[in-house]
Design a protein around this motif. Sequence first.
Motif, PDB file in Angstrom:
ATOM      1  N   PHE A  63       0.852  -1.182   0.000  1.00 19.33           N
ATOM      2  CA  PHE A  63       0.000   0.000   0.000  1.00 19.33           C
ATOM      3  C   PHE A  63       0.891   1.236   0.000  1.00 19.33           C
ATOM      4  O   PHE A  63       1.844   1.318   0.769  1.00 19.33           O
ATOM      5  N   HIS A  64       0.598   2.183  -0.901  1.00 19.60           N
ATOM      6  CA  HIS A  64       1.358   3.431  -0.989  1.00 19.60           C
ATOM      7  C   HIS A  64       0.426   4.589  -0.644  1.00 19.60           C
ATOM      8  O   HIS A  64      -0.637   4.714  -1.230  1.00 19.60           O
ATOM      9  N   ASN A  65       0.854   5.414   0.282  1.00 19.24           N
ATOM     10  CA  ASN A  65       0.059   6.564   0.688  1.00 19.24           C
ATOM     11  C   ASN A  65       0.933   7.801   0.597  1.00 19.24           C
ATOM     12  O   ASN A  65       1.469   8.269   1.594  1.00 19.24           O
ATOM     13  N   ASN A  66       1.113   8.288  -0.631  1.00 24.81           N
ATOM     14  CA  ASN A  66       1.904   9.503  -0.810  1.00 24.81           C
ATOM     15  C   ASN A  66       1.485  10.195  -2.108  1.00 24.81           C
ATOM     16  O   ASN A  66       0.712   9.656  -2.894  1.00 24.81           O
ATOM     17  N   GLU A  67       1.995  11.389  -2.326  1.00 27.57           N
ATOM     18  CA  GLU A  67       1.606  12.166  -3.504  1.00 27.57           C
ATOM     19  C   GLU A  67       2.010  11.487  -4.809  1.00 27.57           C
ATOM     20  O   GLU A  67       1.282  11.550  -5.796  1.00 27.57           O
ATOM     21  N   GLU A  68       3.157  10.843  -4.830  1.00 25.53           N
ATOM     22  CA  GLU A  68       3.644  10.205  -6.057  1.00 25.53           C
ATOM     23  C   GLU A  68       2.705   9.102  -6.533  1.00 25.53           C
ATOM     24  O   GLU A  68       2.431   8.968  -7.706  1.00 25.53           O
ATOM     25  N   PHE A  69       2.193   8.284  -5.586  1.00 26.40           N
ATOM     26  CA  PHE A  69       1.371   7.142  -5.957  1.00 26.40           C
ATOM     27  C   PHE A  69      -0.127   7.378  -5.766  1.00 26.40           C
ATOM     28  O   PHE A  69      -0.937   6.536  -6.126  1.00 26.40           O
ATOM     29  N   ASN A  70      -0.524   8.480  -5.143  1.00 29.71           N
ATOM     30  CA  ASN A  70      -1.949   8.798  -4.975  1.00 29.71           C
ATOM     31  C   ASN A  70      -2.755   7.699  -4.296  1.00 29.71           C
ATOM     32  O   ASN A  70      -3.794   7.285  -4.810  1.00 29.71           O
ATOM     33  N   ASN A  71      -2.336   7.204  -3.164  1.00 31.37           N
ATOM     34  CA  ASN A  71      -3.056   6.164  -2.424  1.00 31.37           C
ATOM     35  C   ASN A  71      -3.430   4.989  -3.324  1.00 31.37           C
ATOM     36  O   ASN A  71      -4.545   4.885  -3.827  1.00 31.37           O
ATOM     37  N   CYS A  72      -2.504   4.121  -3.511  1.00 27.88           N
ATOM     38  CA  CYS A  72      -2.737   2.971  -4.384  1.00 27.88           C
ATOM     39  C   CYS A  72      -2.104   1.727  -3.784  1.00 27.88           C
ATOM     40  O   CYS A  72      -1.402   1.783  -2.778  1.00 27.88           O
ATOM     41  N   VAL A  73      -2.385   0.608  -4.425  1.00 31.77           N
ATOM     42  CA  VAL A  73      -1.799  -0.665  -4.050  1.00 31.77           C
ATOM     43  C   VAL A  73      -1.064  -1.209  -5.267  1.00 31.77           C
ATOM     44  O   VAL A  73      -1.635  -1.300  -6.355  1.00 31.77           O
ATOM     45  N   SER A  74       0.211  -1.533  -5.081  1.00 31.80           N
ATOM     46  CA  SER A  74       0.972  -2.148  -6.172  1.00 31.80           C
ATOM     47  C   SER A  74       1.149  -3.626  -5.866  1.00 31.80           C
ATOM     48  O   SER A  74       1.384  -4.008  -4.722  1.00 31.80           O
ATOM     49  N   ILE A  75       0.992  -4.449  -6.900  1.00 32.86           N
ATOM     50  CA  ILE A  75       1.156  -5.893  -6.758  1.00 32.86           C
ATOM     51  C   ILE A  75       2.202  -6.346  -7.764  1.00 32.86           C
ATOM     52  O   ILE A  75       2.034  -6.190  -8.973  1.00 32.86           O
ATOM     53  N   CYS A  76       3.304  -6.888  -7.242  1.00 33.60           N
ATOM     54  CA  CYS A  76       4.386  -7.377  -8.087  1.00 33.60           C
ATOM     55  C   CYS A  76       4.020  -8.775  -8.597  1.00 33.60           C
ATOM     56  O   CYS A  76       3.764  -9.682  -7.809  1.00 33.60           O
ATOM     57  N   LEU A  77       3.982  -8.930  -9.913  1.00 30.48           N
ATOM     58  CA  LEU A  77       3.523 -10.176 -10.529  1.00 30.48           C
ATOM     59  C   LEU A  77       4.651 -11.146 -10.869  1.00 30.48           C
ATOM     60  O   LEU A  77       4.388 -12.243 -11.356  1.00 30.48           O
ATOM     61  N   HIS A  78       5.888 -10.760 -10.654  1.00 33.79           N
ATOM     62  CA  HIS A  78       7.055 -11.617 -10.890  1.00 33.79           C
ATOM     63  C   HIS A  78       7.026 -12.211 -12.302  1.00 33.79           C
ATOM     64  O   HIS A  78       6.968 -11.480 -13.269  1.00 33.79           O
ATOM     65  N   GLN A  79       7.013 -13.529 -12.441  1.00 36.08           N
ATOM     66  CA  GLN A  79       7.067 -14.209 -13.738  1.00 36.08           C
ATOM     67  C   GLN A  79       5.699 -14.350 -14.415  1.00 36.08           C
ATOM     68  O   GLN A  79       5.611 -14.769 -15.556  1.00 36.08           O
ATOM     69  N   PHE A  80       4.647 -14.023 -13.722  1.00 34.32           N
ATOM     70  CA  PHE A  80       3.289 -14.216 -14.245  1.00 34.32           C
ATOM     71  C   PHE A  80       3.089 -13.570 -15.632  1.00 34.32           C
ATOM     72  O   PHE A  80       2.611 -14.235 -16.549  1.00 34.32           O
ATOM     73  N   PRO A  81       3.446 -12.291 -15.838  1.00 33.76           N
ATOM     74  CA  PRO A  81       3.231 -11.690 -17.161  1.00 33.76           C
ATOM     75  C   PRO A  81       4.012 -12.366 -18.276  1.00 33.76           C
ATOM     76  O   PRO A  81       3.543 -12.456 -19.410  1.00 33.76           O
ATOM     77  N   VAL A  82       5.206 -12.876 -17.947  1.00 31.85           N
ATOM     78  CA  VAL A  82       6.035 -13.543 -18.952  1.00 31.85           C
ATOM     79  C   VAL A  82       5.413 -14.887 -19.332  1.00 31.85           C
ATOM     80  O   VAL A  82       5.223 -15.185 -20.510  1.00 31.85           O
ATOM     81  N   GLU A  83       5.086 -15.702 -18.335  1.00 33.47           N
ATOM     82  CA  GLU A  83       4.526 -17.036 -18.601  1.00 33.47           C
ATOM     83  C   GLU A  83       3.154 -16.972 -19.253  1.00 33.47           C
ATOM     84  O   GLU A  83       2.804 -17.830 -20.058  1.00 33.47           O
ATOM     85  N   LYS A  84       2.374 -15.952 -18.905  1.00 33.46           N
ATOM     86  CA  LYS A  84       1.026 -15.807 -19.469  1.00 33.46           C
ATOM     87  C   LYS A  84       1.019 -14.984 -20.751  1.00 33.46           C
ATOM     88  O   LYS A  84      -0.013 -14.811 -21.378  1.00 33.46           O
ATOM     89  N   GLU A  85       2.201 -14.479 -21.138  1.00 35.27           N
ATOM     90  CA  GLU A  85       2.344 -13.664 -22.350  1.00 35.27           C
ATOM     91  C   GLU A  85       1.361 -12.504 -22.353  1.00 35.27           C
ATOM     92  O   GLU A  85       0.654 -12.248 -23.332  1.00 35.27           O
ATOM     93  N   LEU A  86       1.334 -11.771 -21.235  1.00 38.96           N
ATOM     94  CA  LEU A  86       0.409 -10.651 -21.100  1.00 38.96           C
ATOM     95  C   LEU A  86       0.795  -9.503 -22.010  1.00 38.96           C
ATOM     96  O   LEU A  86       1.964  -9.300 -22.323  1.00 38.96           O
ATOM     97  N   LYS A  87      -0.223  -8.756 -22.423  1.00 39.77           N
ATOM     98  CA  LYS A  87      -0.047  -7.592 -23.285  1.00 39.77           C
ATOM     99  C   LYS A  87      -0.815  -6.420 -22.689  1.00 39.77           C
ATOM    100  O   LYS A  87      -1.739  -6.608 -21.881  1.00 39.77           O
ATOM    101  N   ALA A  88      -0.459  -5.223 -23.131  1.00 40.28           N
ATOM    102  CA  ALA A  88      -1.214  -4.044 -22.733  1.00 40.28           C
ATOM    103  C   ALA A  88      -2.666  -4.233 -23.157  1.00 40.28           C
ATOM    104  O   ALA A  88      -2.947  -4.837 -24.208  1.00 40.28           O
ATOM    105  N   ASN A  89      -3.584  -3.770 -22.340  1.00 39.70           N
ATOM    106  CA  ASN A  89      -5.042  -3.853 -22.542  1.00 39.70           C
ATOM    107  C   ASN A  89      -5.635  -5.211 -22.223  1.00 39.70           C
ATOM    108  O   ASN A  89      -6.840  -5.403 -22.402  1.00 39.70           O
ATOM    109  N   ASP A  90      -4.829  -6.178 -21.764  1.00 38.76           N
ATOM    110  CA  ASP A  90      -5.404  -7.401 -21.201  1.00 38.76           C
ATOM    111  C   ASP A  90      -6.059  -7.001 -19.878  1.00 38.76           C
ATOM    112  O   ASP A  90      -5.588  -6.093 -19.199  1.00 38.76           O
TER     113      ASP A  90
END
Length: 130
Positions: A63-90
């Motif tokens: 969870f990020h609570n600062n001006e740069e991130f505007n109160n958001c949650v970042s989730i690191c996906l590690h190898q998931f995007p590579v193995e699933k061959e994710l693309k923008a707009n998926d």
Amino acid sequence: MKNNQEQIRQSFSKLLTQREVERRTVVFPFDTVASAFEFQEGQLFCIDAMDSLGKVWSFIGMFHNNEEFNNCVSICLHQFPVEKELKANDKITFTKRPLQKNARICKRFKVEIKRKIRLFGQDIWGELTV
């Protein structure tokens, strides 16, 4: 007997950007995910997510609570995007699953990826099962 809040199915989703795919980290506005987690600023949390093929993935979020991130949650996906061959707009969707007895402290989710295809002039969202 479970209370009504435990019975509510919680999910959140978004369309991936090219930057998120390249960095293997997806960022959700805090309001989108607030009901699924208990947050402490700067603390890491764990997510176990099962894909459509039954494979369990472990992700790390923060969870990020600062001006740069505007109160958001970042989730690191590690190898998931590579193995699933994710693309923008998926579209990535996390749906909360109930905890089992003796479960680890990680939150449990189902993760689903959909990709839009155009077929006979119609936009259709199909689930990726890679």
